[in-house]
Write a protein that holds these residues in place. Structure first.
Motif, PDB file in Angstrom:
ATOM      1  N   PHE A 123       0.830  -1.203   0.000  1.00 39.41           N
ATOM      2  CA  PHE A 123       0.000   0.000   0.000  1.00 39.41           C
ATOM      3  C   PHE A 123       0.866   1.256   0.000  1.00 39.41           C
ATOM      4  CE2 PHE A 123      -2.309   3.441   1.979  1.00 39.41           C
ATOM      5  CZ  PHE A 123      -3.522   3.409   1.314  1.00 39.41           C
ATOM      6  N   ALA A 124       1.909   1.288   0.844  1.00 35.18           N
ATOM      7  CA  ALA A 124       2.777   2.474   0.924  1.00 35.18           C
ATOM      8  C   ALA A 124       3.451   2.750  -0.412  1.00 35.18           C
ATOM      9  CB  ALA A 124       3.819   2.282   2.027  1.00 35.18           C
ATOM     10  N   LEU A 125       3.871   1.709  -1.097  1.00 30.88           N
ATOM     11  CA  LEU A 125       4.536   1.892  -2.388  1.00 30.88           C
ATOM     12  C   LEU A 125       3.565   2.382  -3.454  1.00 30.88           C
ATOM     13  CD1 LEU A 125       6.723  -1.335  -2.285  1.00 30.88           C
ATOM     14  CD2 LEU A 125       7.599   0.997  -2.293  1.00 30.88           C
ATOM     15  N   LEU A 126       2.353   1.830  -3.438  1.00 31.10           N
ATOM     16  CA  LEU A 126       1.385   2.209  -4.466  1.00 31.10           C
ATOM     17  C   LEU A 126       0.832   3.613  -4.232  1.00 31.10           C
ATOM     18  CD1 LEU A 126      -0.432  -1.197  -4.977  1.00 31.10           C
ATOM     19  CD2 LEU A 126       0.923   0.060  -6.663  1.00 31.10           C
ATOM     20  N   ILE A 127       0.594   3.994  -2.998  1.00 27.43           N
ATOM     21  CA  ILE A 127       0.087   5.345  -2.764  1.00 27.43           C
ATOM     22  C   ILE A 127       1.158   6.383  -3.077  1.00 27.43           C
ATOM     23  CG2 ILE A 127       0.730   5.601  -0.327  1.00 27.43           C
ATOM     24  CD1 ILE A 127      -1.983   6.948   0.132  1.00 27.43           C
ATOM     25  N   SER A 128       2.446   5.965  -2.999  1.00 24.43           N
ATOM     26  CA  SER A 128       3.537   6.867  -3.350  1.00 24.43           C
ATOM     27  C   SER A 128       3.613   7.095  -4.851  1.00 24.43           C
ATOM     28  CB  SER A 128       4.864   6.298  -2.842  1.00 24.43           C
ATOM     29  OG  SER A 128       5.944   7.113  -3.220  1.00 24.43           O
ATOM     30  N   PHE A 201      13.190   4.654  -4.069  1.00 22.16           N
ATOM     31  CA  PHE A 201      12.938   3.278  -3.636  1.00 22.16           C
ATOM     32  C   PHE A 201      11.593   2.798  -4.179  1.00 22.16           C
ATOM     33  CE2 PHE A 201      10.860   0.602  -0.361  1.00 22.16           C
ATOM     34  CZ  PHE A 201      11.678  -0.511  -0.432  1.00 22.16           C
ATOM     35  N   ALA A 202      10.563   3.646  -4.059  1.00 24.00           N
ATOM     36  CA  ALA A 202       9.240   3.269  -4.567  1.00 24.00           C
ATOM     37  C   ALA A 202       9.265   3.092  -6.085  1.00 24.00           C
ATOM     38  CB  ALA A 202       8.220   4.336  -4.167  1.00 24.00           C
ATOM     39  N   ASP A 203       9.921   3.998  -6.782  1.00 30.18           N
ATOM     40  CA  ASP A 203       9.996   3.911  -8.243  1.00 30.18           C
ATOM     41  C   ASP A 203      10.613   2.597  -8.685  1.00 30.18           C
ATOM     42  OD1 ASP A 203       8.880   6.412  -8.435  1.00 30.18           O
ATOM     43  OD2 ASP A 203      10.810   7.446  -8.663  1.00 30.18           O
ATOM     44  N   ARG A 204      11.681   2.202  -8.041  1.00 29.83           N
ATOM     45  CA  ARG A 204      12.404   0.997  -8.483  1.00 29.83           C
ATOM     46  C   ARG A 204      11.649  -0.275  -8.108  1.00 29.83           C
ATOM     47  NH1 ARG A 204      16.488   4.771  -7.214  1.00 29.83           N
ATOM     48  NH2 ARG A 204      17.696   5.259  -9.077  1.00 29.83           N
ATOM     49  N   LEU A 206       8.568  -0.610  -8.304  1.00 33.38           N
ATOM     50  CA  LEU A 206       7.456  -0.751  -9.244  1.00 33.38           C
ATOM     51  C   LEU A 206       7.894  -0.805 -10.700  1.00 33.38           C
ATOM     52  CD1 LEU A 206       5.152   1.738  -7.397  1.00 33.38           C
ATOM     53  CD2 LEU A 206       4.433  -0.572  -8.022  1.00 33.38           C
ATOM     54  N   ALA A 207       9.164  -0.477 -10.958  1.00 32.16           N
ATOM     55  CA  ALA A 207       9.601  -0.343 -12.352  1.00 32.16           C
ATOM     56  C   ALA A 207      10.169  -1.629 -12.928  1.00 32.16           C
ATOM     57  CB  ALA A 207      10.639   0.773 -12.464  1.00 32.16           C
ATOM     58  N   SER A 208      10.986  -2.340 -12.167  1.00 35.06           N
ATOM     59  CA  SER A 208      11.643  -3.531 -12.710  1.00 35.06           C
ATOM     60  C   SER A 208      12.132  -4.393 -11.562  1.00 35.06           C
ATOM     61  CB  SER A 208      12.830  -3.133 -13.593  1.00 35.06           C
ATOM     62  OG  SER A 208      13.781  -2.404 -12.831  1.00 35.06           O
ATOM     63  N   ASP A 209      12.531  -5.597 -11.920  1.00 30.26           N
ATOM     64  CA  ASP A 209      13.107  -6.473 -10.893  1.00 30.26           C
ATOM     65  C   ASP A 209      14.365  -5.817 -10.350  1.00 30.26           C
ATOM     66  OD1 ASP A 209      11.176  -8.442 -11.154  1.00 30.26           O
ATOM     67  OD2 ASP A 209      12.216  -9.379 -12.838  1.00 30.26           O
ATOM     68  N   ALA A 210      14.405  -5.591  -9.038  1.00 34.96           N
ATOM     69  CA  ALA A 210      15.485  -4.804  -8.431  1.00 34.96           C
ATOM     70  C   ALA A 210      16.281  -5.643  -7.457  1.00 34.96           C
ATOM     71  CB  ALA A 210      14.898  -3.586  -7.718  1.00 34.96           C
ATOM     72  N   ASP A 211      17.599  -5.479  -7.532  1.00 35.35           N
ATOM     73  CA  ASP A 211      18.435  -6.101  -6.505  1.00 35.35           C
ATOM     74  C   ASP A 211      18.623  -5.078  -5.384  1.00 35.35           C
ATOM     75  OD1 ASP A 211      20.415  -4.281  -7.179  1.00 35.35           O
ATOM     76  OD2 ASP A 211      21.553  -5.702  -8.384  1.00 35.35           O
ATOM     77  N   PRO A 212      19.210  -5.493  -4.246  1.00 41.04           N
ATOM     78  CA  PRO A 212      19.331  -4.579  -3.110  1.00 41.04           C
ATOM     79  C   PRO A 212      20.043  -3.276  -3.432  1.00 41.04           C
ATOM     80  CG  PRO A 212      19.784  -6.822  -2.414  1.00 41.04           C
ATOM     81  CD  PRO A 212      19.636  -6.856  -3.898  1.00 41.04           C
ATOM     82  N   ILE A 213      21.043  -3.328  -4.309  1.00 41.19           N
ATOM     83  CA  ILE A 213      21.796  -2.115  -4.623  1.00 41.19           C
ATOM     84  C   ILE A 213      20.911  -1.109  -5.352  1.00 41.19           C
ATOM     85  CG2 ILE A 213      23.883  -1.202  -5.678  1.00 41.19           C
ATOM     86  CD1 ILE A 213      24.212  -3.224  -3.328  1.00 41.19           C
ATOM     87  N   ASP A 214      20.063  -1.608  -6.273  1.00 38.34           N
ATOM     88  CA  ASP A 214      19.142  -0.713  -6.970  1.00 38.34           C
ATOM     89  C   ASP A 214      18.178  -0.044  -5.999  1.00 38.34           C
ATOM     90  OD1 ASP A 214      20.165  -1.179  -9.501  1.00 38.34           O
ATOM     91  OD2 ASP A 214      18.920  -2.951  -9.806  1.00 38.34           O
ATOM     92  N   LEU A 215      17.722  -0.810  -5.022  1.00 39.98           N
ATOM     93  CA  LEU A 215      16.750  -0.272  -4.074  1.00 39.98           C
ATOM     94  C   LEU A 215      17.363   0.802  -3.193  1.00 39.98           C
ATOM     95  CD1 LEU A 215      14.962  -3.573  -2.979  1.00 39.98           C
ATOM     96  CD2 LEU A 215      14.226  -1.899  -4.679  1.00 39.98           C
ATOM     97  N   LEU A 216      18.662   0.739  -2.966  1.00 37.75           N
ATOM     98  CA  LEU A 216      19.335   1.705  -2.099  1.00 37.75           C
ATOM     99  C   LEU A 216      19.800   2.941  -2.852  1.00 37.75           C
ATOM    100  CD1 LEU A 216      21.517  -0.744   0.030  1.00 37.75           C
ATOM    101  CD2 LEU A 216      19.578   0.608   0.840  1.00 37.75           C
TER     102      LEU A 216
END
Length: 705
Positions: A123-128, A201-204, A206-216
């Motif tokens: 929910f937090a990611l989608l409302i963002s 963080f929210a963009d990534r 929802l955009a593509s398969d992300a590894d931890p480095i992408d999320l950070l």
């Protein structure tokens, strides 16, 4: 069937745009919001909708004016209720977007999230990212308390309120990982109360398969390659001999709570050391960002969030973390206003994190004074990274710009004991960027000028191109007038490589020059400190400066010479202020502990502390030249100036001068650079003028030029 997809057949241009598309999950949430929390009262007005886009997305286009002339509120609410029932009937098959589902599943496995945590995070990611959901939630209000937000999520997600509260509690996995927490400071909208690690963080997610480095990304970044070598930190040898094997063991065994605190003046290479150690240990190094992707500064609390997230997401990877500028966390409070720092307000959490963090961390600061002692004791190692000693500075300067400038320029630059590696690196990069527009001489001038400007801006002395204390070419122990066998003393010091010597006597009698000469004989660096270099108006700083002077000399293997030692060794019985005693005590302590050669010089021997005098292995008075020494030195300088052997009458006049010192000759030779001395007679006149300024003797009598 609902008429969600009925094509628009009207001619109104305003209705030709397709309705916003809603995923089944967003549709379900919005309908729960409207019908389950009575927000339909704000959404469905007496004659129209409060938001036509949401109405169209929910399939209520037929009720939007001008498609209908009569807006029946009761019929609209009934259809909303029907759509809500239909969405609830399909809730078991309602899923988040596939990419988001995969990324949350990956995070859940890594962080051991509960199903409830995953739903709250969804929910937090989608409302963002979904404006339509954010707009719908605004009907709940703009000053929501934490309790009301938890209650709202409970209804929207169809979860027990206590489960939602547990997921968003400070002790919950989402908050402890730094990924999501609830903003408990005042009221706000649903979106503003749900505080994600970052918008990136929210963009990534929802955009593509992300590894931890992408999320950070945007909060933590992979450190750049080091510019310095491990050999450039030779002055930290004792600490590095412990630190390297300790980190290697910690990485191989997965040791928790490994924290290293590096402190020292700006530009001394703290981050370079961390990068070099990571390279040597074959480990990735990730830096907690101090600014966001837009270049704006990141406050301390959010940097801690990023650090927590990095600890969680990198825990399975062979990594190290670098947290620079820790003042943002440990020293961002205000004693004047009674405001605690970010770390102090979260003291229990900080202590737990320091003791249990899975990824070894370097904490960097310009001053350890900014850190609460309760935190300091939880660091495994605390290492000061000072300005490198001269031998290390010369190595750094030579590698940085040895191909641009000559050896003498390298030596001059390296002499500055306030020169940090970062200053050298920055100035060198500017000179290199100018390429062939500068010849060798121009490169030297530009480099020294820029380094000098930076040193001056930092409150330090500029580079010295012509050192007035450099050993004169005519220097010879035969031109000293000591009251002891100074050659024998020099020989003994050369053999022992340790000793404490006090030189006293009138100015210019060769005390400092003897230190230069002895350092040359021993082939060791000379570090000269004057009272003005060490005295400070702040209580305790003079003692710290004294300790640093002795420590720097020991690290550099240098001969340490402190001029005007009387400033620090006045008789404690005559002290009127407490710090006058502590300065003497500090000096005595450092003298006794120093393993090398220490020379103190003073023009004022009277009034020194008796205990200090006992600490010196030898005390030598250097007096004015004897007549025969004065004549010999006069003859030497006449020949150096090209005057040949002086007239006997000139020599006789020199012998009668009295109160001549080697420093008088040295001063005139410096003056000769810009006001040439034309004859032996003029040299004699100038020597007489020097004596007259001392008030110690009359001008020569009976000699006619």
């Amino acid at each position: 069937m609902f008429d969600d997809d009925i094509p628009d057949i009207t001619g109104d241009d305003n209705l030709r745009e397709p309705a916003p598309r809603l995923s089944p999950l967003l549709r379900l949430w919005i309908l729960r919001l409207l019908m389950g929390m009575n927000c339909h009262r704000k959404f469905v007005r007496s004659r129209d909708f409060a938001d036509d886009d949401i109405a169209a997305a929910l399939g209520l286009r037929k009720f939007i004016s001008p498609l209908t002339d009569s807006f029946d509120r009761k019929s609209v609410v009934a259809e909303l209720a029907a759509r809500h029932r239909g969405a609830e009937a399909k809730r078991a098959s309602t899923r988040p977007p596939a990419i988001l589902a995969r990324n949350i599943k990956r995070l859940a496995k890594m962080l051991e999230l509960t199903p409830g945590d995953c739903r709250v995070l969804e929910f937090a990611l989608l409302i963002s990212n979904e404006e339509i959901l954010d707009s719908a939630c605004d009907w709940l209000g703009h000053s929501l308390t934490t309790t009301r937000v938890i209650r709202a999520l409970s209804r929207i997600l169809d979860m027990p309120a206590d489960r939602v509260a547990e997921s968003l509690s400070p002790q919950g996995l989402l908050s402890r990982s730094g990924i999501l927490s609830i903003n408990r400071n005042g009221g706000g909208t649903v979106r503003s109360k749900l505080d994600l690690l970052s918008s990136a963080f929210a963009d990534r997610m929802l955009a593509s398969d992300a590894d931890p480095i992408d999320l950070l990304r945007g909060t933590v970044a992979l450190a750049s390659d080091p510019e310095l070598e491990l050999a450039d930190f030779g002055h930290l040898g004792a600490s590095l001999d412990i630190l390297q094997p300790y980190l290697r063991l910690a990485l191989s065994e997965g040791r928790r709570g490994v924290n290293i605190f590096l402190h020292g003046p700006p530009g001394t290479g703290k981050s370079q050391l961390a990068r070099r150690l990571a390279r040597e240990l074959r480990s990735d190094l990730f830096e907690v960002s101090s600014e966001d992707e837009d270049g704006d500064p990141v406050e301390g609390e959010r940097r801690l969030r990023a650090y927590r997230a990095a600890q969680t997401l990198l825990s399975k990877r062979r990594s190290l973390i670098l947290f620079d500028e820790v003042e943002d966390v440990f020293n961002d409070g205000s004693e004047f206003f009674g405001r605690k720092s970010t770390a102090q307000t979260r003291k229990a959490w900080m202590n737990r994190m320091l003791e249990d963090a899975p990824v070894p961390t370097f904490w960097l600061s310009n001053s350890i004074a900014s850190v609460d002692p309760a935190f300091v004791r939880r660091f495994d190692m605390v290492i000061e990274v000072p300005i490198p000693p001269r031998t290390q500075r010369q190595r750094i300067v030579e590698r940085a710009c040895g191909d641009l400038v000559g050896a003498e320029c390298v030596a001059r630059i390296s002499e500055s004991d306030r020169l940090s590696p970062a200053v050298v690196s920055r100035a060198t990069s500017v000179v290199r960027s100018m390429g062939k527009t500068l010849d060798a001489a121009g490169a030297e001038r530009a480099l020294e000028h820029m380094i000098g400007n930076t040193l001056e801006a930092q409150g330090h002395a500029r580079l010295i191109r012509h050192d007035p204390n450099r050993l004169p070419s005519a220097y010879d122990l035969a031109f000293l007038n000591p009251d002891a066998d100074i050659r024998a003393i020099a020989h003994g010091l050369k053999e022992a490589r340790s000793g404490r010597l006090c030189l006293y006597g009138p100015p210019g009698t060769g005390k400092t020059a003897f230190g230069h000469w002895l350092a040359q004989q021993l082939d060791v660096p000379l570090q000269v400190r004057r009272a003005s270099d060490l005295l400070s108006p702040y209580i305790g700083m003079t003692e710290k400066n004294l300790a640093r002077a002795f420590r720097d000399a020991e690290q550099d293997g240098a001969l340490l010479m402190i001029d005007e030692i009387d400033s620090f060794l006045r008789d404690r019985k005559e002290a009127q202020r407490p710090w006058e005693v502590t300065q003497v005590n500090e000096m005595l302590t450092q003298m006794e502990a120093f393993p090398g050669i220490f020379i103190a010089s003073t023009n004022l021997m009277e009034g020194l502390d008796p205990a200090a005098l006992r600490r010196f292995d030898a005390k030598v008075r250097l007096d004015y030249l004897q007549p025969d020494q004065a004549v010999a030195l006069f003859r030497t300088h006449c020949q150096e100036l090209g005057f040949g052997v002086p007239d006997p009458a000139h020599e006789a006049a020199v012998a009668r001068l009295g109160h001549l010192a080697p420093g008088d000759f040295a001063a005139l030779m410096r003056q000769n650079r810009f006001r040439p001395i034309g004859s032996a007679s003029q040299l004699l006149d100038l020597l007489g003028a020097e004596i007259a300024l001392k008030g110690g003797c009359r001008r020569p009598i009976g000699f006619v030029h």
